[in-house]
Design an enzyme around this catalytic site. Structure first.
Site, PDB file in Angstrom:
ATOM      1  N   GLU A   1       0.854  -1.297   0.029  1.00  0.00           N
ATOM      2  CA  GLU A   1       0.042  -0.117  -0.091  1.00  0.00           C
ATOM      3  C   GLU A   1       0.904   1.307   0.028  1.00  0.00           C
ATOM      4  O   GLU A   1       0.585   2.561  -0.466  1.00  0.00           O
ATOM      5  CB  GLU A   1      -0.930   0.021   1.202  1.00  0.00           C
ATOM      6  CG  GLU A   1      -1.904  -1.064   1.324  1.00  0.00           C
ATOM      7  CD  GLU A   1      -3.300  -0.390   0.794  1.00  0.00           C
ATOM      8  OE1 GLU A   1      -3.350   0.498  -0.195  1.00  0.00           O
ATOM      9  OE2 GLU A   1      -4.165  -1.124   0.565  1.00  0.00           O
TER      10      GLU A   1
ATOM     11  N   SER B   1     -23.681 -28.118  53.648  1.00  0.00           N
ATOM     12  CA  SER B   1     -22.822 -28.216  54.696  1.00  0.00           C
ATOM     13  C   SER B   1     -21.564 -27.415  54.559  1.00  0.00           C
ATOM     14  O   SER B   1     -20.624 -27.628  55.392  1.00  0.00           O
ATOM     15  CB  SER B   1     -22.563 -29.939  55.115  1.00  0.00           C
ATOM     16  OG  SER B   1     -23.743 -30.426  55.380  1.00  0.00           O
TER      17      SER B   1
END
Ligand code: ZN
Length: 781
Positions: free
Chosen positions: A73, A335
């Site tokens: 680019e 528990s």
């Protein structure tokens, strides 16, 4: 001269003013939520609000992609100020020659500016704005930042935006792992995403990629072998499904940190293995219509969560609550809080590890706990009550400790979910009357293990060791500064608790416990809530805490859904995978040895015949002395008790005797054949009454009994029961001074009493009597 300066200033102003006035490119589009493991690998992601896969910007651009992108680019990216006049003029000439726009001559900076302005038509005014914006961008941002901006926002076809999203969607790997061929393909794509949509238009994409690869080879970015291999590489394919390795965790951050990139503490290897274990066990549980299972693992030292499996994903449990994050869900604790009470009572000196706790039928106002196996031992050591998870001794322990004090302790240890008053929970808090989450449970156990480890290493404490689990990498670990300075529990109390929990005992149910008779060093506790709705298992080693929950997200209970059978197998499978060679060190510096009575576990009293030394908390020195050894006076044959009133002093033998109260004795001797009932008084000898011969098992004095009517509308009955040291003695029963019946051996009667207060009197054949006042309340209908 002045004029020249003036012209120069005006010219500069003409250029600079529009640059400064033009918009600085910003990206405001919604972002995907991205959740990463501790090594940066992708655990999962959620799509952005506008339906785009647009990952939050990353902090760097992978080198291969940058080289490919610049080669394709913008060769002069690092040299131009945002616009490249040479390319602009070249583009203009090409466009004039072609009679249409074939080239934009845009730099990457201009393209970034363009991307920030959305998909606008390519007009000349638009192009001029882009150019000025690009110049401004170069003024205020570094080249690297501009590159990142481009890489994060470039379109990659379909609804994929940015390199990171593209890399995962098309190649299934993070961008920093891209090959040269992949980097080249991704450099080409944004230029014309519609033309070269991966999976379509393969020829165009391949031609452009290969051209770029050859160009890069010519620049000596790589050697010829790499080029040959790169040219042979297949193109990125159709979009793939993104990884989903921790979907509930991803959802959690989608709710809390939408649109962010979160680097978590999750270890991807452990996460994968635990998911596998959870799903394999889910397959078994599904046979019993148990559809949900969750597991969390925390590293003790750092508090970091290394695995977060919020629910099983076996066989698509979606229709069965599979989408619920169980780790954050509040469930009845069963528990699972008992160890905290045990530790608290060790620290306060209320009990020693082996103190005998009554285990007899017990009713509390509005509440009658039962042991899991519905039997009673008469008395058990506190440590066995904990490791066997006996309910009645636990409730009695809580009664002794005080529910209010326990609630304060739970909060100080890190639980935030018990937000009702102690009066609201009452004694049932120890049996699952409150709710918490796996998240908090895991955090509290890890905090306790952390203070123990630190004390052994540095002989000191730090309040900062109490904190919730940590999920975000490098996050400040002190999440909530409580301002408190007093440690809720000590290293010694935690160590004593873990010692009790390490024992492989029969926990809660016979079924399946042998399965765990391994030599793993792990302090573990299971819990099962009322109605078999929640099965818990939590275990800690010096390095890890593992917490597991099994059940149905919709709360449906299932027979056989217990902590031991449903949750513990996952805990131990995970433990086998993680390994647990080490065990916690005893914090001897803050402990002491205490002489205890071997029979009762209490601090040894003067009359205790057998004693032993144990390690305990220093406060244990002030604990109660053995209440069960009494010196009794016997005849020479030791068959009867005598007193100086009926025997010559030379005929009396004084001997310490282990005497439990009658009700405890009644159940205790059934399980302890070595227990010897105290001999009866000799005929003619007046009993000194210091040792009661009988005791009510039920009802307990002063109790209010609620009696429902049965289906026919008749009041159901009360079954009073008495323990007599000599069961063969006759007992005469009276209700409100009216004789009812006589019993022998089994001292139990069937009583139909009217609502109101009553007095029950029992007299044995020797004239000993006990009285019990109780009230009956019946329902109206
Ligand atoms: Zn004793």
């Amino acid at each position: 001269m002045k004029r020249k300066i003036k012209i120069l200033l005006i010219t500069t102003g003409v250029i600079i003013t529009p640059v400064l006035l033009s918009p600085l490119p910003r990206f405001k589009a919604p972002l995907s939520t991205v959740v990463e493991a501790n090594d940066g690998s992708l655990l999962g992601a959620r799509i952005a609000d506008d339906g785009q896969w647009r990952f939050p910007p990353s902090d760097s651009v992978p080198e291969k992609f940058e080289k490919a992108l610049l080669a394709f680019e913008d060769n002069y990216f690092y040299f131009h100020p945002g616009i490249n006049p040479v390319s602009l003029i070249r583009a203009m000439i090409s466009n004039i020659k072609a009679g249409k726009v074939v080239s934009g001559g845009s730099t990457l900076t201009m393209q970034s500016a363009r991307l920030s302005r959305g998909n606008r038509a390519r007009t000349y005014p638009e192009k001029i704005i882009e150019m000025f914006s690009a110049l401004k961008l170069e003024l205020f941002r570094s080249k690297k930042e501009i590159l990142e901006m481009y890489a994060s926002n470039a379109p990659f076809g379909g609804n994929t935006v940015g390199l990171e999203a593209a890399s995962w969607r098309y190649s299934g790997i993070p961008a920093y792992n891209l090959s040269w061929a992949e980097a080249a393909a991704f450099a080409v794509l944004p230029n014309a995403p519609s033309l070269v949509f991966p999976g379509k238009n393969q020829e165009v994409l391949k031609r452009r990629r290969d051209e770029l690869l050859r160009k890069m080879f010519a620049r000596h970015y790589f050697d010829s072998v790499t080029l040959t291999l790169a040219l042979d590489e297949p193109l990125p394919g159709e979009p793939k499904t993104l990884p989903s390795k921790a979907s509930h965790l991803t959802d959690l951050f989608f709710k809390k940190n939408k649109g962010s990139r979160i680097i978590t503490t999750i270890d991807p290897v452990v996460q994968e293995k635990v998911t596998e274990i959870v799903n394999a066990h889910q397959k078994i549980l599904a046979n019993n219509q148990i559809h949900n299972l969750a597991c969390i693992i925390e590293k003790v030292e750092t508090g970091e969560v290394i695995a977060y499996v919020g629910n099983s994903s076996f066989n698509d449990t979606a229709g069965n609550g599979g989408d619920v994050d169980i780790i954050q869900s509040l469930r009845s604790t069963g528990s699972i809080l008992k160890p905290v009470l045990y530790a608290g009572m060790q620290l306060s000196g209320d009990i020693l590890p082996n103190t005998l706790i009554p285990d007899i039928p017990t009713r509390f106002p509005g509440f009658s706990p039962k042991n899991f196996d519905q039997t009673w031992s008469g008395a058990v050591t506190a440590s066995n009550a904990l490791s066997q998870s006996l309910n009645i001794p636990s409730v009695r322990m809580l009664q002794k400790y005080n529910p209010e004090k326990f609630l304060t302790l739970l909060k100080a240890a890190g639980f935030t979910t018990f937000n009702k008053t102690a009066g609201y929970y009452g004694l049932s808090l120890i049996l699952g009357g409150g709710e918490t989450s796996l998240w908090e449970l895991c955090g509290v156990y890890a905090s306790l293990s952390r203070i123990l480890n630190r004390f052994n290493k540095e002989q000191k404490y730090s309040m900062s060791d109490f904190h919730p689990p940590v999920l975000i990498r490098n996050e400040n670990k002190v999440l909530s500064d409580t301002g408190k300075t007093e440690m809720p529990l000590s290293a010694a109390s935690v160590w004593l608790t873990y010692e009790a929990l390490q024992r492989v005992n029969r926990p809660e149910s016979e079924t399946g416990w042998q399965y765990f008779s391994s030599s793993q060093n792990c302090a573990w506790k299971t819990g099962t809530s009322f109605g078999f709705r929640d099965a818990w298992a939590v275990g800690t080693t010096p390095e890890y805490v593992i917490a597991v929950w099994a059940g149905n997200a919709d709360g449906e209970g299932r027979p056989g859904l217990t902590g031991v059978t449903a949750a513990a197998p996952v805990l131990f499978n995970v433990l086998n995978f993680l390994g647990s060679e080490k065990w916690f060190v005893r914090p001897s510096e803050e402990m002491t040895t205490i002489k205890i009575c071997t029979s009762s576990g209490y601090r040894a009293g003067p009359d205790c015949p057998e004693t032993e030394e144990i390690w305990a908390c220093v406060s244990g020195l002030k604990s109660e002395a053995c209440p069960y050894h009494h010196v009794i006076h016997l005849n020479k044959a030791k068959t009867m008790r005598v007193t100086s009133a009926c025997a010559a002093p030379s005929d009396i033998i004084n001997e310490p005797w282990f005497v439990l109260p009658p009700a405890m004795e009644y159940f205790y001797k059934q399980k302890h054949p070595e227990y010897k009932t105290v001999p009866p008084p000799a005929p003619g000898c007046t009993d000194d009454k210091s040792i009661p011969v009988m005791e009510y098992i039920y009802p307990s004095p002063g109790v209010k009994i609620f009696i429902p009517r049965d289906q026919t509308g008749t009041l159901t009955r009360v079954i009073p029961e008495i323990a007599h040291r000599v069961p063969s003695k006759k007992i005469f029963w009276h209700l409100d001074n009216n004789f009812i019946t006589t019993t022998r051996f089994i001292h139990q009667i069937d009583l139909l009493a009217t609502p109101g207060t009553h007095l029950l009197t029992a007299v044995d054949e020797d004239g000993n009597s006990i009285r019990c006042s109780f009230s009956i309340i019946s329902s109206i209908n």
